[in-house]
Motif scaffolding. Structure first.
Motif, mmCIF file in Angstrom:
data_model
loop_
_atom_site.group_PDB
_atom_site.id
_atom_site.type_symbol
_atom_site.label_atom_id
_atom_site.label_comp_id
_atom_site.label_asym_id
_atom_site.label_seq_id
_atom_site.Cartn_x
_atom_site.Cartn_y
_atom_site.Cartn_z
ATOM 1 N N HIS A 529 0.969 -1.117 -0.463
ATOM 2 C CA HIS A 529 0.147 -0.059 0.502
ATOM 3 C C HIS A 529 0.733 1.327 -0.108
ATOM 4 C CE1 HIS A 529 -3.651 -2.932 1.114
ATOM 5 N NE2 HIS A 529 -2.652 -2.909 2.196
ATOM 6 N N LEU A 530 0.380 2.194 -0.513
ATOM 7 C CA LEU A 530 1.198 3.908 -0.881
ATOM 8 C C LEU A 530 -0.344 4.828 0.479
ATOM 9 C CD1 LEU A 530 2.911 5.476 -3.145
ATOM 10 C CD2 LEU A 530 1.504 6.795 -1.647
ATOM 11 N N GLU A 531 -0.194 5.293 0.825
ATOM 12 C CA GLU A 531 -0.762 6.389 1.377
ATOM 13 C C GLU A 531 -0.161 7.653 1.505
ATOM 14 O OE1 GLU A 531 -3.507 2.818 4.699
ATOM 15 O OE2 GLU A 531 -2.298 4.797 5.922
ATOM 16 N N VAL A 532 -1.276 8.555 0.663
ATOM 17 C CA VAL A 532 -0.444 10.334 1.338
ATOM 18 C C VAL A 532 -1.901 11.200 2.074
ATOM 19 C CG1 VAL A 532 -0.072 11.989 -0.306
ATOM 20 C CG2 VAL A 532 -0.187 10.087 -0.877
ATOM 21 N N ASN A 533 -0.810 12.068 3.154
ATOM 22 C CA ASN A 533 -1.701 12.216 4.067
ATOM 23 C C ASN A 533 -1.207 14.014 4.051
ATOM 24 O OD1 ASN A 533 -3.889 11.368 5.573
ATOM 25 N ND2 ASN A 533 -2.082 9.645 5.523
ATOM 26 N N SER A 534 -1.521 14.939 3.429
ATOM 27 C CA SER A 534 -1.221 16.191 3.437
ATOM 28 C C SER A 534 -1.900 17.415 4.019
ATOM 29 C CB SER A 534 -0.534 16.530 1.646
ATOM 30 O OG SER A 534 -0.397 17.514 1.569
ATOM 31 N N LYS A 535 -1.381 18.248 4.359
ATOM 32 C CA LYS A 535 -2.215 19.628 4.706
ATOM 33 C C LYS A 535 -1.445 20.600 4.454
ATOM 34 C CE LYS A 535 -4.410 17.437 8.657
ATOM 35 N NZ LYS A 535 -4.434 17.483 10.379
ATOM 36 N N PRO A 536 -2.775 21.666 3.323
ATOM 37 C CA PRO A 536 -1.550 23.302 3.075
ATOM 38 C C PRO A 536 -0.951 23.297 4.305
ATOM 39 C CG PRO A 536 -4.102 22.684 2.169
ATOM 40 C CD PRO A 536 -4.025 21.163 3.300
ATOM 41 N N MET A 537 0.441 24.384 3.763
ATOM 42 C CA MET A 537 1.076 25.176 4.451
ATOM 43 C C MET A 537 1.586 24.398 6.088
ATOM 44 S SD MET A 537 1.395 27.180 2.698
ATOM 45 C CE MET A 537 2.775 27.844 3.587
ATOM 46 N N LYS A 538 1.490 22.798 5.454
ATOM 47 C CA LYS A 538 1.626 22.125 7.429
ATOM 48 C C LYS A 538 2.485 20.644 6.668
ATOM 49 C CE LYS A 538 -2.203 23.654 10.481
ATOM 50 N NZ LYS A 538 -2.773 23.251 11.640
#
Length: 559
Positions: A529-538
């Motif tokens: 599995h490949l998971e992506v978690n992203s928050k703008p400017m964080k």
């Protein structure tokens, strides 16, 4: 007495300074004095300083069996340029020679000279290159002369003669040696500046050539693109003609001799055939060495560089020529070899890309092989700066870049040791750290008790994206890579403090991430599995999970 001695000393300082300037202009001397990349250079500088010290003794003025001299001038300049070893060697040579001449101060002066060489050398090690600046080297020389004569006074007997000698020669020796060392340091610094200017101009030409040829080579090397490449090289260098060939024929020849060295014709010169046959660069110093059968060929000198793949196969040549009126400089030879290596690398990357379009694994390797040209350009830019200011770090950078390129070009296995992949990523991050300085920092953590295998080029493209798309202007980017076993999975976590991904769709559909997902799926099915978690400017966190049992196996063992 002081006026006479001082005048004669300064007059002779001028003579020896002129002699040393002539010695400094020889390419052999400059190679050891300016570059100083090998132990032989340190020894050469020490011997040169010792010889100058002996000359300073011979040209000195005898006073009551002592010698008013500028022996220390050669010893001090050798120590300031070459460091402790050079200073010790020059001090020993000049000092032992002084001992053989005898006199009331024979032993004390010889020991004082050795002491000056050792102390000046360690001062160079302590304070670094800035010691060559006039505001530092003159006070240093004055101090060493006072130390020299103070030691002579303490060791020499009887004291009335020692005091007479020291008080008489003190000011002339301080003045003469200080002026001499000042002049020599200015001459040496001028040579350094000239070398830096040549290096900078050459490197800038290299950058522009790389920038203008990357796109051309991607279109394939043919007569049209070869001519554009040759025109670019000729425009940005001082060569009178530039040519590119395959193993059999001329692709392009621009400049002197293009009337008969025409594209499509077989290679005309014997030197070209020998370069291809032996796979080694050739320096041609005379028209007879070029071997052109055309009676009025204007080509007189040349540098012929084989274009080779990493497997040793020679596929053609890059030829840089000059006419009879123009010489080939040393730096141009280095430039030509570097340019040939870059063209070879570009061609192999292009070839790798073309062969990689037939399946999903190949498409992924194509993305890796076609490294962003700006990455290579920026690395070369940083390398140019370091070559002038930090040669040790420049050498380290070249080694890391070479290791990366070898890994990129030669790694054909479907699975590689995880440690190899992490070393590749570490080299990349260290290069980027040199490139961006304080604006980038990273940390790599690994908590594994046994070896694992993963597909090559799994981690680096993600890290590259973090830097390329995550950096916020004037703000430090931190990248952390963590590898551990968790819940029976090998977990690879790539975290950055960048600007994150604003578009939610890009989290799932970005080309790079999409290809990595497809690749993992092709190799492991639905178990990876490949998971992506992203928050703008964080920031962004990307996690790859591969079952521990599968990560222990090589491709032949995975069903």
């Amino acid at each position: 007495m002081f006026e006479n001695i001082a005048f004669i000393l300064i007059e002779r300082v001028a003579i020896i300074t002129m002699t040393i300037y002539i010695i400094f202009t020889f390419s052999f001397s400059q190679r050891h004095l300016i570059i100083r990349s090998k132990p032989q250079s340190t020894i050469f500088i020490g011997i040169l300083g010792g010889v100058l010290g002996i000359i300073g003794t011979f040209l000195g003025i005898e006073y009551k069996t002592a010698i008013t001299n500028y022996r220390d001038m050669g010893v001090i300049i050798a120590a300031v340029i070459g460091g402790p070893i050079s200073g010790t060697i020059s001090g020993l040579i000049a000092g032992l020679h002084r001992m053989t001449l005898g006199g009331v101060t024979g032993i004390s002066c010889s020991l004082a000279t050795i002491m000056v060489g050792v102390l000046t050398g360690f001062s160079r090690k302590l304070f670094g290159p800035k010691l060559l600046r006039p505001q530092f080297v003159v006070p240093l020389t004055i101090g060493m002369e006072f130390l020299h004569l103070g030691f002579v006074y303490l060791v020499t007997f009887p004291k009335d003669i020692a005091a007479d000698i020291v008080t008489t020669v003190l000011l002339p020796m301080v003045l003469g040696n200080s002026i001499g060392v000042l002049l020599l340091s200015l001459i040496f610094r001028n040579l350094q500046i000239e070398k830096e200017n040549v290096t900078e101009e050459t490197t800038q030409s290299m950058f522009k050539i790389v920038e203008n040829t990357i796109g051309l080579i991607d279109k394939g090397l043919n007569e049209t693109t070869a001519r554009q490449i040759c025109e670019t090289i000729k425009k940005l260098t001082s060569f009178d003609a530039v040519a590119l060939t395959t193993r059999e024929k001329i692709l392009s020849h621009v400049g002197a001799g293009e009337d008969h060295h025409t594209p499509g014709n077989p290679n005309l010169t014997e030197s070209t055939r020998l370069t291809i046959q032996k796979g080694k660069a050739r320096l041609i110093k005379h028209r007879s060495g070029i071997g052109c059968s055309h009676k009025n060929c204007p080509l007189f000198r040349g540098i012929l560089i084989p274009i080779k793949f990493t497997n040793g196969e020679t596929i053609g040549t890059l030829k840089l020529y000059k006419t009879k009126e123009n010489d080939i400089e040393k730096y141009e030879i280095t430039f030509a070899k570097g340019l040939g290596q870059i063209l070879s690398l570009e061609l192999e990357l292009s070839k790798t890309s073309k062969e990689a379009r037939d399946n999903a694994e190949a498409r992924y390797r194509q993305l890796v092989a076609k490294t962003d040209p700006h990455f290579l350009f920026n690395i070369l830019n940083a390398l140019a700066y370091l070559t002038r200011h930090d040669s040790e770090k420049a050498r380290e950078m070249i080694l890391k870049l070479s290791e990366m390129m070898r890994y990129t070009l030669r790694e054909k296995r479907t699975f590689v040791p995880l440690d190899d992949e992490l070393s590749f990523v570490r080299n990349y991050l260290q290069l980027m750290k040199i490139r961006f300085g304080e604006l980038l920092d990273f940390k790599m953590e690994k908590d594994l008790k046994e070896p694992f295998w993963i597909p090559p080029f799994t981690i680096q493209p993600i890290v590259e994206n973090s830097i390329k798309h995550g950096m916020i202007p004037n703000k430090k980017l931190f990248v952390r890579i963590s590898v551990k076993v968790k819940s029976r999975n090998v977990e690879i976590l790539i975290f950055d403090t960048g600007k994150g991904i604003e578009n939610e769709n890009k989290l799932q559909t970005g080309i790079g991430l999409k290809l990595i997902r497809e690749r993992l799926s092709n190799l492991y099915g639905e178990k990876a599995h490949l998971e992506v978690n992203s928050k703008p400017m964080k920031g962004t966190t990307i996690t790859i999970r591969i079952p521990e049992s599968l990560a222990k196996k090589k491709v032949s063992e995975i069903s």
